[in-house]
Design a protein around this motif. Structure first.
Motif, PDB file in Angstrom:
ATOM      1  N   CYS A  52      46.241  33.821  52.181  1.00 42.60           N
ATOM      2  CA  CYS A  52      46.066  33.746  50.736  1.00 42.60           C
ATOM      3  C   CYS A  52      46.615  32.410  50.212  1.00 42.60           C
ATOM      4  N   GLU A  54      47.630  31.639  47.346  1.00 42.72           N
ATOM      5  CA  GLU A  54      48.781  31.830  46.464  1.00 42.72           C
ATOM      6  C   GLU A  54      50.049  32.109  47.270  1.00 42.72           C
ATOM      7  N   ASP A  55      49.888  32.733  48.414  1.00 41.17           N
ATOM      8  CA  ASP A  55      51.021  32.929  49.323  1.00 41.17           C
ATOM      9  C   ASP A  55      51.608  31.569  49.685  1.00 41.17           C
ATOM     10  N   ALA A  59      53.749  32.543  45.863  1.00 39.55           N
ATOM     11  CA  ALA A  59      53.560  33.687  44.960  1.00 39.55           C
ATOM     12  C   ALA A  59      54.021  34.986  45.607  1.00 39.55           C
ATOM     13  N   CYS A  60      54.316  35.944  44.787  1.00 41.17           N
ATOM     14  CA  CYS A  60      54.449  37.353  45.147  1.00 41.17           C
ATOM     15  C   CYS A  60      55.660  37.636  46.055  1.00 41.17           C
ATOM     16  N   MET A  62      56.886  40.233  47.155  1.00 41.84           N
ATOM     17  CA  MET A  62      56.835  41.334  48.133  1.00 41.84           C
ATOM     18  C   MET A  62      55.860  41.084  49.260  1.00 41.84           C
ATOM     19  N   CYS A  63      55.021  40.050  49.133  1.00 47.28           N
ATOM     20  CA  CYS A  63      53.823  39.981  49.984  1.00 47.28           C
ATOM     21  C   CYS A  63      54.015  39.100  51.204  1.00 47.28           C
ATOM     22  N   TYR A  65      51.021  38.818  54.108  1.00 47.28           N
ATOM     23  CA  TYR A  65      49.897  39.219  54.948  1.00 47.28           C
ATOM     24  C   TYR A  65      49.705  38.237  56.090  1.00 47.28           C
ATOM     25  N   SER A  99      42.576  40.580  53.217  1.00 47.26           N
ATOM     26  CA  SER A  99      43.980  40.842  52.847  1.00 47.26           C
ATOM     27  C   SER A  99      44.422  39.993  51.669  1.00 47.26           C
ATOM     28  N   GLY A 100      43.807  38.857  51.473  1.00 51.67           N
ATOM     29  CA  GLY A 100      44.034  38.103  50.237  1.00 51.67           C
ATOM     30  C   GLY A 100      42.893  38.442  49.285  1.00 51.67           C
ATOM     31  N   ARG A 133      41.670  38.770  43.804  1.00 51.28           N
ATOM     32  CA  ARG A 133      42.490  38.548  42.604  1.00 51.28           C
ATOM     33  C   ARG A 133      41.571  38.404  41.405  1.00 51.28           C
ATOM     34  N   GLU A 161      49.885  45.350  40.323  1.00 50.47           N
ATOM     35  CA  GLU A 161      51.330  45.465  40.608  1.00 50.47           C
ATOM     36  C   GLU A 161      52.087  46.072  39.430  1.00 50.47           C
ATOM     37  N   LYS A 174      53.486  37.041  40.334  1.00 48.70           N
ATOM     38  CA  LYS A 174      52.101  37.305  40.734  1.00 48.70           C
ATOM     39  C   LYS A 174      51.167  36.145  40.378  1.00 48.70           C
TER      40      LYS A 174
HETATM   41  S1  SF4 Z   1      49.859  39.899  46.746  1.00 51.42           S
HETATM   42 FE1  SF4 Z   1      47.784  39.037  46.806  1.00 51.42          FE
HETATM   43  S2  SF4 Z   1      47.939  37.165  45.529  1.00 51.42           S
HETATM   44 FE2  SF4 Z   1      50.032  37.744  46.081  1.00 51.42          FE
HETATM   45  S3  SF4 Z   1      50.476  36.488  47.916  1.00 51.42           S
HETATM   46 FE3  SF4 Z   1      49.758  38.545  48.571  1.00 51.42          FE
HETATM   47  S4  SF4 Z   1      47.583  38.312  48.941  1.00 51.42           S
HETATM   48 FE4  SF4 Z   1      48.237  36.563  47.690  1.00 51.42          FE
END
Ligand code: SF4
Ligand SMILES: [Zn+2]
Length: 421
Positions: A52, A54-55, A59-60, A62-63, A65, A99-100, A133, A161, A174
């Protein structure tokens, strides 16, 4: 007041630093899970991409992937083709996802995304589902996607979220405005594409009670604004995330499965019909464990005495949607259920009051004392301005009120990012 820039430059910097040491996994195989849901069988296929975008920007909280290597569109299509061709009995719904975001051209070239949808549509499944997204969607893209699925039922999961813009910006990072989410939902709805809202339970910096409040309010908000249904995700702690850093230092625990049960109880049987539960157990563990770039450090649980039985019942609820199962869990007797209840009562300042010290600890630990000495006061000033209009929280009132039509439950002023950070 809601500003226009949803980025949180501090959390982005922290998360990007934490992800720096994540091992790349360019050859992660396609992942496939088959389950039975109240609506019928669900087959989930995740294909590998470079990850992703944004990863990569931090970003995020908790994420994770994972971090795949460079992957061409043709390779993505080939992965999905191979996965689908190995499915003996295509029936029910097929979720196909990177996953993204399927419609983020930086992750999946548009031609490949449409080819994947055409493959999915030709595979024999009754319905096709994907994830993206909200800001990746355009009218033209949705129309092309509908053409690609050629009349098959088609739905989109949109990560939401939290329906609290302040939680999204200051706890999740996010990089999304609620307004973007609603625009995407309106666009999809106008073309008859149903939306599933993905909802977090156990967001960073929230107490267990606040996390339940947030998940309940988010489910109600999403359904009220037109989502067909919601999926609640009790957050797993994956390595190389802000959550993992907090967990390692004893400042975060994944939500108890009793919190998940409580969320369902609080929304009630009528609404729960439109709420599924997802990743309340570590599916990867059942398949030999996640790859090294996505290691699960801690998962939502109860106690060793009741865990297997609680998960068995949650499996039954996921498969049948029978709310009696949830009611039975609510009445389930175990000392850990009592201690979880007691933990919700602990008097604590609201998260908005706790956040400055949480940011300071993160800044010192992850970015270093030198960095914090140079920029810490700027970060706290930025945060103070962001929270400046949070009058209710400043007066010590609970941060999550009854759902309203307002775009954010916690007042927030989103600042422009500070380039010098
Ligand atoms: S939650 Fe979605 S937008 Fe955020 S980093 Fe993970 S894959 Fe990317
Ligand atoms: Zn127990």
């Amino acid at each position: 007041m809601i500003g226009t820039d949803p980025r949180n430059p501090f959390l982005s910097r922290v998360a990007a630093r934490l992800r720096r040491s994540r091992p790349p996994n360019p050859h992660r195989p396609t992942s496939l899970i088959v389950e039975r849901l109240p609506s019928g069988p669900l087959t989930r296929v995740w294909f590998n991409t470079a990850g992703c975008p944004e990863d990569k920007r931090g970003a995020c909280t908790m994420c994770n992937y994972g971090a795949g290597g460079p992957t061409t569109g043709d390779e993505m299509v080939a992965q999905v083709e191979a996965a689908i061709s190995g499915i003996a009995q295509p029936e029910g719904t097929l979720l196909v996802s990177p996953s993204g975001s399927l419609f983020d051209a930086r992750e999946v070239p548009t031609a490949a995304a449409l080819a994947i949808l055409r493959l999915a549509a030709a595979s024999g499944f009754g319905a096709i589902l994907t994830e993206t997204r909200p800001e990746t969607l355009t009218a033209s893209l949705v129309d092309q996607a509908l053409e690609a699925v050629a009349g098959r039922a088609f739905g989109v999961e949109l990560g939401l979220e939290s329906s609290d813009q302040a939680v999204l910006n200051l706890c999740v990072n996010k990089i999304m405005r609620l307004a973007d989410w609603r625009t995407a939902l309106a666009l999809l709805s106008s073309r008859g594409v149903p939306v599933t809202a993905n909802v977090s339970l156990g967001t960073a910096f929230l107490s267990p009670a606040e996390a339940i409040d947030d998940a309940v309010a988010t489910v109600l908000w999403a359904l009220r604004h037109g989502s067909r249904d919601c999926a609640v995700f009790p957050l797993i702690v994956r390595d190389w995330t802000v959550l993992a850093h907090l967990w390692r230092r004893g400042r975060h625990e994944p939500p108890s499965l009793w919190s998940l049960v409580e969320t369902l109880i609080r929304v009630g049987p009528d609404i729960a019909r439109r709420v599924s539960i997802s990743w309340y157990k570590d599916y990867d563990q059942e398949r030999g464990g996640a790859s090294a770039d996505m290691t699960a450090l801690a998962v939502p649980t109860t106690c060793p005495d009741c865990h297997a039985e609680v998960v068995r019942r949650l499996d039954s609820y996921r498969a049948t949607g029978d709310f009696e199962v949830v009611a039975g869990l609510d009445a389930f007797t175990c000392p850990c259920h009592d201690s979880w209840r007691a933990s919700l009562d602990g008097a604590q300042a609201p998260w908005t009051h706790r956040l400055p010290s949480a940011y300071e600890a993160l800044g010192r630990e992850v970015l270093g004392e030198t960095w914090w000495a140079a920029h810490g006061s700027g970060v706290l000033d930025w945060l103070g301005v962001a929270l400046g209009e949070s009058g209710a929280q400043a007066r010590g009132q609970p941060p999550v009120g009854p759902p309203s039509n307002a775009s954010s439950r916690t007042a927030i002023r989103v600042n422009s990012p500070r380039s010098e950070w």
